[in-house]
Design a protein around this motif. Sequence first.
Motif, PDB file in Angstrom:
ATOM      1  N   LEU A 257       0.838  -1.197   0.000  1.00 21.23           N
ATOM      2  CA  LEU A 257       0.000   0.000   0.000  1.00 21.23           C
ATOM      3  C   LEU A 257       0.871   1.246   0.000  1.00 21.23           C
ATOM      4  N   PHE A 258       0.439   2.257  -0.744  1.00 22.19           N
ATOM      5  CA  PHE A 258       1.198   3.503  -0.825  1.00 22.19           C
ATOM      6  C   PHE A 258       0.322   4.678  -0.426  1.00 22.19           C
ATOM      7  N   ILE A 259       0.780   5.449   0.557  1.00 17.91           N
ATOM      8  CA  ILE A 259       0.049   6.575   1.118  1.00 17.91           C
ATOM      9  C   ILE A 259       0.838   7.854   0.890  1.00 17.91           C
ATOM     10  N   VAL A 260       0.146   8.936   0.612  1.00 18.99           N
ATOM     11  CA  VAL A 260       0.779  10.251   0.468  1.00 18.99           C
ATOM     12  C   VAL A 260       0.459  11.093   1.693  1.00 18.99           C
ATOM     13  N   ASN A 261       1.470  11.739   2.248  1.00 13.36           N
ATOM     14  CA  ASN A 261       1.285  12.586   3.420  1.00 13.36           C
ATOM     15  C   ASN A 261       0.694  13.941   3.024  1.00 13.36           C
ATOM     16  N   ASP A 262      -0.353  14.330   3.704  1.00 11.27           N
ATOM     17  CA  ASP A 262      -0.945  15.683   3.620  1.00 11.27           C
ATOM     18  C   ASP A 262      -1.712  15.987   2.335  1.00 11.27           C
ATOM     19  N   ARG A 263      -1.157  15.637   1.173  1.00  6.51           N
ATOM     20  CA  ARG A 263      -1.611  16.203  -0.097  1.00  6.51           C
ATOM     21  C   ARG A 263      -2.588  15.277  -0.822  1.00  6.51           C
ATOM     22  N   VAL A 264      -3.872  15.617  -0.712  1.00 10.08           N
ATOM     23  CA  VAL A 264      -4.910  14.854  -1.406  1.00 10.08           C
ATOM     24  C   VAL A 264      -4.718  14.951  -2.914  1.00 10.08           C
ATOM     25  N   ASP A 265      -4.327  16.128  -3.399  1.00  7.17           N
ATOM     26  CA  ASP A 265      -4.176  16.316  -4.849  1.00  7.17           C
ATOM     27  C   ASP A 265      -3.093  15.409  -5.416  1.00  7.17           C
ATOM     28  N   ILE A 266      -1.974  15.292  -4.723  1.00 12.49           N
ATOM     29  CA  ILE A 266      -0.898  14.435  -5.215  1.00 12.49           C
ATOM     30  C   ILE A 266      -1.286  12.964  -5.077  1.00 12.49           C
ATOM     31  N   ALA A 267      -1.974  12.631  -3.995  1.00 13.87           N
ATOM     32  CA  ALA A 267      -2.446  11.249  -3.836  1.00 13.87           C
ATOM     33  C   ALA A 267      -3.323  10.836  -5.008  1.00 13.87           C
ATOM     34  N   LEU A 268      -4.210  11.717  -5.422  1.00 19.26           N
ATOM     35  CA  LEU A 268      -5.070  11.410  -6.557  1.00 19.26           C
ATOM     36  C   LEU A 268      -4.276  11.381  -7.857  1.00 19.26           C
ATOM     37  N   ALA A 269      -3.337  12.313  -8.003  1.00 19.63           N
ATOM     38  CA  ALA A 269      -2.581  12.411  -9.250  1.00 19.63           C
ATOM     39  C   ALA A 269      -1.753  11.164  -9.507  1.00 19.63           C
ATOM     40  N   VAL A 270      -1.228  10.533  -8.457  1.00 20.12           N
ATOM     41  CA  VAL A 270      -0.382   9.351  -8.649  1.00 20.12           C
ATOM     42  C   VAL A 270      -1.139   8.050  -8.410  1.00 20.12           C
ATOM     43  N   GLU A 271      -2.454   8.163  -8.170  1.00 23.69           N
ATOM     44  CA  GLU A 271      -3.299   6.996  -7.905  1.00 23.69           C
ATOM     45  C   GLU A 271      -2.796   6.216  -6.693  1.00 23.69           C
ATOM     46  N   ALA A 272      -2.513   6.951  -5.613  1.00 25.84           N
ATOM     47  CA  ALA A 272      -2.080   6.329  -4.361  1.00 25.84           C
ATOM     48  C   ALA A 272      -3.242   5.573  -3.728  1.00 25.84           C
ATOM     49  N   ASP A 273      -2.916   4.744  -2.739  1.00 25.50           N
ATOM     50  CA  ASP A 273      -3.950   4.000  -2.019  1.00 25.50           C
ATOM     51  C   ASP A 273      -4.633   4.845  -0.956  1.00 25.50           C
ATOM     52  N   GLY A 274      -4.064   6.005  -0.656  1.00 23.29           N
ATOM     53  CA  GLY A 274      -4.711   6.851   0.334  1.00 23.29           C
ATOM     54  C   GLY A 274      -3.874   8.058   0.681  1.00 23.29           C
ATOM     55  N   VAL A 275      -4.342   8.783   1.691  1.00 22.40           N
ATOM     56  CA  VAL A 275      -3.682  10.005   2.141  1.00 22.40           C
ATOM     57  C   VAL A 275      -3.632   9.992   3.659  1.00 22.40           C
ATOM     58  N   HIS A 276      -2.570  10.578   4.198  1.00 16.28           N
ATOM     59  CA  HIS A 276      -2.453  10.716   5.654  1.00 16.28           C
ATOM     60  C   HIS A 276      -2.558  12.185   6.022  1.00 16.28           C
ATOM     61  N   LEU A 277      -3.441  12.496   6.969  1.00 18.46           N
ATOM     62  CA  LEU A 277      -3.724  13.877   7.346  1.00 18.46           C
ATOM     63  C   LEU A 277      -3.259  14.161   8.767  1.00 18.46           C
ATOM     64  N   GLY A 278      -2.697  15.346   8.960  1.00 17.77           N
ATOM     65  CA  GLY A 278      -2.388  15.821  10.298  1.00 17.77           C
ATOM     66  C   GLY A 278      -3.574  16.566  10.874  1.00 17.77           C
ATOM     67  N   GLN A 279      -3.436  16.997  12.121  1.00 18.43           N
ATOM     68  CA  GLN A 279      -4.539  17.693  12.782  1.00 18.43           C
ATOM     69  C   GLN A 279      -4.854  19.038  12.130  1.00 18.43           C
ATOM     70  N   GLY A 280      -3.897  19.614  11.425  1.00 15.92           N
ATOM     71  CA  GLY A 280      -4.144  20.902  10.784  1.00 15.92           C
ATOM     72  C   GLY A 280      -4.449  20.816   9.305  1.00 15.92           C
ATOM     73  N   ASP A 281      -4.617  19.613   8.783  1.00 16.13           N
ATOM     74  CA  ASP A 281      -4.875  19.438   7.350  1.00 16.13           C
ATOM     75  C   ASP A 281      -6.372  19.473   7.050  1.00 16.13           C
ATOM     76  N   LEU A 282      -6.740  19.092   5.828  1.00 19.42           N
ATOM     77  CA  LEU A 282      -8.143  19.090   5.419  1.00 19.42           C
ATOM     78  C   LEU A 282      -9.011  18.277   6.373  1.00 19.42           C
ATOM     79  N   PRO A 283     -10.264  18.701   6.594  1.00 21.07           N
ATOM     80  CA  PRO A 283     -11.181  17.867   7.372  1.00 21.07           C
ATOM     81  C   PRO A 283     -11.362  16.507   6.702  1.00 21.07           C
ATOM     82  N   ILE A 284     -11.538  15.487   7.505  1.00 21.14           N
ATOM     83  CA  ILE A 284     -11.668  14.122   6.986  1.00 21.14           C
ATOM     84  C   ILE A 284     -12.854  14.006   6.037  1.00 21.14           C
ATOM     85  N   THR A 285     -13.971  14.635   6.395  1.00 25.95           N
ATOM     86  CA  THR A 285     -15.162  14.510   5.549  1.00 25.95           C
ATOM     87  C   THR A 285     -14.924  15.102   4.160  1.00 25.95           C
TER      88      THR A 285
END
Length: 346
Positions: free
Chosen positions: A201-229
């Motif tokens: 599995l491959f996860i991208v830290n913080d960046r939803v846009d890059i996760a989508l661009a590279v077709e990652a398996d997911g994204v990891h968010l910190g407390q100050g990042d985008l809301p989960i919803t």
Amino acid sequence: MTSSSIDPVVLRLLDANLDRAREGLRVAEDWARFGLNRRDLVEPLKDLRQQLGRCHLPEYRQARHTASDGAAGLAHPAQAERLNPQAVVAANCARAQEALRVLEEFGRASNPDLAAIAETCRYRLYDLETQLLADQSRRQRLREARLYLITSEVPQMFEVVEQALQEGVRLVQHRSKTSADGERYQEALALRKLCNRYNALFIVNDRVDIALAVEADGVHLGQGDLPITLARRLIGPDRLIGVSSHCLDDLQKAQDAGCDYLGVGPIYTTPTKPGRPAVGFSYLKQAAANAQVPFFAIGGLDLSNLQPVIAEAGAAAGFAVVRAVMEAADPGAATKELLKLINRSY
């Protein structure tokens, strides 16, 4: 229109389809609760069921006459073909949607409020069904992962990660805080291809846009990042969302919002998170008692201090490392020893 002026057949239709819709919703709700551990899906399904329950008037129930219903108990061979939970959930979502449509059509003349509620519920259920039936293969692989490698900006990063993959790491996160977006994208793309080669599995830290661009398996968010919803709306129901948590309140909010896994820490002080005090073992114990999704202890973990963390975290935990592998003299050997220690403890 009073109930006395409504065709008794219509009253029976409304009663039967309110029952069908609520029963179908309950099956979906229980799968969300017990099968998926998705409180963010349980709550809206329960709300739909309760809205319909308030519409189930006594006069509808009084019109019920099962003895005169020639189709009562009628079965269909397709029912025997539902051999897995997804087939059961899909069938019951369809059952609820069909019943809601009947309520709309026959309720318009006699109970417009019921018809409007049924229509709203039907459209909400279409969206919820997509999430209920999302591909669970990534979540299954996530549950099997015990060692989580998070990258750092070291020379020969790709060679280090490949050595860890060769030794059995099956969960990798690309973390880059200083690279320009173009470089970050190229690194993430190369790492995703590398992880695919080893079925990791491959996860991208913080960046939803890059996760989508590279077709990652997911994204990891910190407390100050985008809301989960919001992140979920962007990446869809199939991909994973991980969240960093530093206290029990963080954990509970993330679970309620529908995260797929949690980072718990930092257990020890680490230069990877400058200025972030260590949470020690007290929060780790709370996470072990309260986490309903996979969680990974993180923060300064290496071979010299991992054993007590394993002992405190319990059998449900995984363990995330950065420097212990990324800065090791022999990343493959370090990975092998970490996995040996973790696997020996379970």
